[in-house]
Design a protein around this motif. Structure first.
Motif: not given
Length: 263
Positions: A133-162
């Protein structure tokens, strides 16, 4: 993490519509992508006024000569104008068990709580290893990673540049480009597990940055034979998004053949 000899993966941009803008993110485009041996299928997600996520690149569509934002209409109203409009759930269903998804959350769908909900549905439908999952929102990327950690999941989450800076003040444009060319702080604070860069930003140093830090690099959107030849060389990137997936697959296969023949 990309290993030195690891094959670069290929993603079909806008669900495989190629340069057919009228077919982008449509069921026809998905069918075309699924007919190829692509690794990922990329599609864009917008949010409607009723909270339903739909598959569309632009935040607006034209209705009776007027430009209408998806955020101003319900999904049902949007589908009255565009009967072929897919919901996010539709897209996940098309890919489940068949291909990995590259889910690009646009601004309307990238509020942290919305981004987390979209990611949770992707986990449910595709499994935690079935998408990026990718997005240009830094806050959304952080929220997804934090949620994944809370669920014990290692997720591919990308911050879009450009980001498109057209229409912005010169000072703001410089600030944005600087944060993209020197993305260390943003990546650290957002906890992005994938660097997502426009191909010219990647060439200007972002690719080198990602390699040095061992972070997977997703390069978009690579279309010319020369550029595809460059980015599909093992070790250059983890994933390449292209409007010409069939060409990309042929170039990748040829490169693989030439390498094996030279050993």
């Amino acid at each position: 993490m990309t290993r030195p000899r690891e094959r670069v993966l290929v993603s079909a941009h806008r669900a495989g519509a190629g340069l057919r803008v009228d077919l982008e993110n449509s069921s026809t485009a998905f069918a075309a992508a699924l007919a190829l041996d692509v690794d990922f299928v990329e599609f864009d997600v917008q949010r409607c006024a009723d909270g339903v996520l739909v598959v569309a690149h632009d935040p607006t569509f034209v209705r009776d000569g007027d430009e209408v934002a998806f955020t101003d209409v319900t999904a049902a109203e949007a589908r009255e104008h565009s009967p072929g409009l897919l919901t996010y759930d539709d897209a996940l269903g098309l890919l489940a068990g068949r291909r990995s998804a590259h889910i690009d959350l646009k601004a309307s769908a990238a509020r942290p709580e919305q981004a987390v909900a979209a990611t949770a549905l992707a986990v449910e439908r595709l499994g935690p290893d079935g998408f990026v999952v990718t997005t240009g929102s830094d806050r959304a990327v952080r929220a997804i990673r934090d949620w994944g950690d809370s669920q014990g999941l290692t997720l591919l989450v990308g911050l879009s540049l450009g980001r498109n800076t057209r229409g912005l003040a010169v000072r703001e444009r410089i600030r944005i480009r600087r944060s993209e060319l020197l993305p260390g702080r943003r990546l650290r604070l957002s906890r992005a597990s994938v660097v997502v860069a426009h191909h010219w930003l990647a060439r200007l140093g972002v690719a080198r940055f990602a390699r040095r830090r061992g972070i997977p690099l997703l390069v978009w959107t690579v279309d010319t034979p020369r550029a595809l030849g460059h980015w599909l060389r093992p070790g250059r990137a983890w994933l390449v998004t292209t409007n010409h997936p069939e060409l990309a697959l042929a170039i990748r296969a040829d490169a693989t053949y030439r390498r094996s023949s030279s050993r």
